[in-house]
Design a protein around this motif. Structure first.
Motif, PDB file in Angstrom:
ATOM      1  N   ALA A 271       2.677  -1.160   4.401  1.00 21.46           N
ATOM      2  CA  ALA A 271       1.502  -0.437   4.915  1.00 21.46           C
ATOM      3  C   ALA A 271       1.826   0.268   6.229  1.00 21.46           C
ATOM      4  O   ALA A 271       1.374   1.390   6.466  1.00 21.46           O
ATOM      5  CB  ALA A 271       0.331  -1.400   5.090  1.00 21.46           C
ATOM      6  N   TYR A 274       3.541   3.416   5.405  1.00 20.72           N
ATOM      7  CA  TYR A 274       2.560   4.418   4.954  1.00 20.72           C
ATOM      8  C   TYR A 274       1.795   4.979   6.156  1.00 20.72           C
ATOM      9  O   TYR A 274       1.586   6.183   6.257  1.00 20.72           O
ATOM     10  CB  TYR A 274       1.552   3.795   3.986  1.00 20.72           C
ATOM     11  CG  TYR A 274       1.945   3.749   2.527  1.00 20.72           C
ATOM     12  CD1 TYR A 274       2.583   4.830   1.893  1.00 20.72           C
ATOM     13  CD2 TYR A 274       1.614   2.638   1.742  1.00 20.72           C
ATOM     14  CE1 TYR A 274       2.891   4.770   0.535  1.00 20.72           C
ATOM     15  CE2 TYR A 274       1.922   2.584   0.388  1.00 20.72           C
ATOM     16  CZ  TYR A 274       2.563   3.640  -0.207  1.00 20.72           C
ATOM     17  OH  TYR A 274       2.857   3.599  -1.542  1.00 20.72           O
ATOM     18  N   ARG A 285      -7.539   7.142   6.477  1.00 19.63           N
ATOM     19  CA  ARG A 285      -7.106   5.805   6.060  1.00 19.63           C
ATOM     20  C   ARG A 285      -8.201   4.803   6.390  1.00 19.63           C
ATOM     21  O   ARG A 285      -9.054   5.070   7.220  1.00 19.63           O
ATOM     22  CB  ARG A 285      -5.802   5.429   6.787  1.00 19.63           C
ATOM     23  CG  ARG A 285      -4.607   6.229   6.271  1.00 19.63           C
ATOM     24  CD  ARG A 285      -3.371   6.032   7.139  1.00 19.63           C
ATOM     25  NE  ARG A 285      -3.484   6.764   8.388  1.00 19.63           N
ATOM     26  CZ  ARG A 285      -3.081   6.286   9.571  1.00 19.63           C
ATOM     27  NH1 ARG A 285      -2.560   5.088   9.666  1.00 19.63           N
ATOM     28  NH2 ARG A 285      -3.219   7.010  10.665  1.00 19.63           N
ATOM     29  N   LEU A 296      -4.298  -6.739   2.591  1.00 17.13           N
ATOM     30  CA  LEU A 296      -3.705  -5.494   2.066  1.00 17.13           C
ATOM     31  C   LEU A 296      -3.489  -5.540   0.559  1.00 17.13           C
ATOM     32  O   LEU A 296      -2.407  -5.230   0.068  1.00 17.13           O
ATOM     33  CB  LEU A 296      -2.400  -5.184   2.796  1.00 17.13           C
ATOM     34  CG  LEU A 296      -2.607  -4.519   4.164  1.00 17.13           C
ATOM     35  CD1 LEU A 296      -1.330  -4.551   4.986  1.00 17.13           C
ATOM     36  CD2 LEU A 296      -3.048  -3.065   3.975  1.00 17.13           C
ATOM     37  N   TYR A 299      -3.949  -0.015  -0.699  1.00 16.99           N
ATOM     38  CA  TYR A 299      -3.795   0.941   0.393  1.00 16.99           C
ATOM     39  C   TYR A 299      -4.619   2.175   0.024  1.00 16.99           C
ATOM     40  O   TYR A 299      -4.117   3.113  -0.586  1.00 16.99           O
ATOM     41  CB  TYR A 299      -2.320   1.305   0.609  1.00 16.99           C
ATOM     42  CG  TYR A 299      -2.119   2.038   1.925  1.00 16.99           C
ATOM     43  CD1 TYR A 299      -1.759   1.351   3.079  1.00 16.99           C
ATOM     44  CD2 TYR A 299      -2.330   3.415   2.013  1.00 16.99           C
ATOM     45  CE1 TYR A 299      -1.612   2.012   4.289  1.00 16.99           C
ATOM     46  CE2 TYR A 299      -2.188   4.085   3.218  1.00 16.99           C
ATOM     47  CZ  TYR A 299      -1.820   3.375   4.352  1.00 16.99           C
ATOM     48  OH  TYR A 299      -1.674   4.023   5.548  1.00 16.99           O
ATOM     49  N   LEU A 366       0.967  -0.263  -3.851  1.00 19.63           N
ATOM     50  CA  LEU A 366       1.312  -1.236  -2.809  1.00 19.63           C
ATOM     51  C   LEU A 366       1.453  -2.605  -3.467  1.00 19.63           C
ATOM     52  O   LEU A 366       0.475  -3.190  -3.930  1.00 19.63           O
ATOM     53  CB  LEU A 366       0.202  -1.294  -1.748  1.00 19.63           C
ATOM     54  CG  LEU A 366       0.433  -2.282  -0.597  1.00 19.63           C
ATOM     55  CD1 LEU A 366       1.637  -1.905   0.231  1.00 19.63           C
ATOM     56  CD2 LEU A 366      -0.797  -2.371   0.293  1.00 19.63           C
TER      57      LEU A 366
END
Ligand SMILES: *Cc1c(COP(=O)(O)O)cnc(C)c1O
Length: 392
Positions: A271, A274, A285, A296, A299, A366
């Motif tokens: 993450a 990203y 985001r 998480l 994502y 993810l």
């Protein structure tokens, strides 16, 4: 195709399932308490009840807290349909509290406003079910304070959130809720194939959940209405279901739980990469910097809300990325816009924040076994897609 989520099964996981297959108990055996102990430890919760799905867990938690006809459950529109469906399965009414545009979780301010209106109308909810979207906890201290003020009970839909930390403790500790429900579907953080668990601090609730997952039956003489007829005797005290997890599933789960921290750490490194790569793209985001740690599970990003025709742009970006072999997905179609809920009178426009988010939403792959090359391919495909749409 690089999937948006995927299980990670180790040789130890496989060996633990094979052990069960050659043992005496395929169900109702010793792997269940072993798995429940692993969930209790991870969540710092006194009780964990394993069941065959999160949906089952949400259902029996709602039943155990007295949800039924003439009562109401409120949840987030930005969730999987199961969050709302369980209330309907209990014969109750459902309503939706719109989300916060930054966290994408149920907005505590909107909840307060809606509660004040409901109190005047004499239509307060019996249960509120916040959903920890993408693994980020909702603002539970705020929701808990409202629960005390307005007199409702709280079930956390933490399907995305095992391993998350919030307000100084693990999600599942239930310091701000009556019960917390996890999913162990293969796309989630930890898997048992199908499966779920309910945690609670409430001893009586735990006993009821234990019974409801197994037909409403007890073998505990202390709970029986009269002395047992003999050693074979059981009593059915409530109307329950068969929502039991098998020992094969529980053994897999207990083995997986040993790697929970590793799963979360790997998700966080991905993450962060990203976050950096996407920082200058016309994407919004999820704001994750609330006190604590997201698990998480997802994502999620969304096309900049100021863009015209976001739904059309999102469709073209989605198709391009899928053509590139990137398994992007969309979470979630707002529940109240589903035909089943429209037939109950819900309409587009009732949760504008969730609806606007949905129009531009895209979940990027993810999962902990994603390689650097996989992630680079996702970022390349996303960047070239946005370029071809003239957005960068
Ligand atoms: C996956 C999921 C569920 C249902 O979980 P199952 O274990 O498949 O029943 C419920 N709510 C949310 C938010 C989910 O993501």
């Amino acid at each position: 195709m690089i999937p948006y989520g995927r299980q990670w099964i180790s040789p130890e996981d496989i060996a633990s399932v094979v052990d069960v297959l050659t043992s005496d108990h395929l169900t109702q055996g010793p792997a269940i308490p072993r798995f429940e102990q692993a969930v209790r430890t991870a969540c710092a919760a006194p009780h964990a009840i394993a069941i065959n799905s999160a949906t089952s867990g949400l259902h029996i938690a709602s039943l155990a807290l007295g949800l039924g006809q003439g009562k109401r459950l409120w949840t987030s529109p930005n969730s999987f349909v199961a969050s709302a469906n369980v209330a309907r399965l209990c014969g109750a009414e459902v309503d939706f509290v719109d989300i916060d545009p930054d966290t994408l979780n149920m907005c505590a301010g909107q909840l307060r406003d809606k509660l004040q209106i409901a109190r005047r109308a004499g239509r307060l909810p019996h249960i509120v079910m916040p959903v920890h979207f993408a693994g980020l906890s909702c603002d539970m201290p705020a929701i808990h304070a409202l629960a005390l003020e307005f007199g409702f009970q709280v079930i956390e839909d933490a399907s995305h959130a095992i391993g998350a930390i919030h307000d100084g403790g693990p999600v599942g500790e239930c310091r701000h809720s009556d019960a917390c429900v996890f999913s162990f579907h293969p796309v989630k953080i930890v898997t048992t194939g199908e499966g779920g668990a309910v945690t609670t601090r409430n001893d009586r609730l735990a006993t009821t959940l234990d019974r409801l997952r197994s037909h409403g039956i007890t073998r505990d003489p202390a709970l029986m209405t009269h002395d047992a007829d003999g050693p074979w005797y059981y009593q059915q005290l409530d109307l329950g279901l068969n929502y039991r997890m098998t020992d094969m599933q529980a053994a897999l789960g207990a083995s997986q739980m040993q790697r929970l921290e590793q799963f979360i750490d790997l998700r966080h490194s991905l993450a962060r990469r990203y976050d950096t790569a996407l920082a200058n793209l016309p994407l919004r985001r999820q704001q994750r910097d609330m006190a604590g740690r997201s698990a998480l599970h997802l994502y999620p990003v969304q096309l900049d809300p100021s863009l015209p025709d976001r739904a059309g742009l999102r469709r073209r970006l989605f198709d391009r990325m899928r053509n590139d072999g990137i398994g992007v997905n969309v979470h979630y179609i707002p529940i109240h816009t589903q035909p089943y809920y429209r037939a109950l009178g819900f309409r587009r426009g009732q949760c504008p924040v969730a609806e606007t988010y949905y129009e531009g939403a895209l979940s990027l792959p993810l999962h902990p076994q994603m390689s650097d090359a996989d992630q680079a391919a996702v970022i390349d495909s996303l960047t070239s897609g946005l370029t071809s749409l003239g957005l960068i």
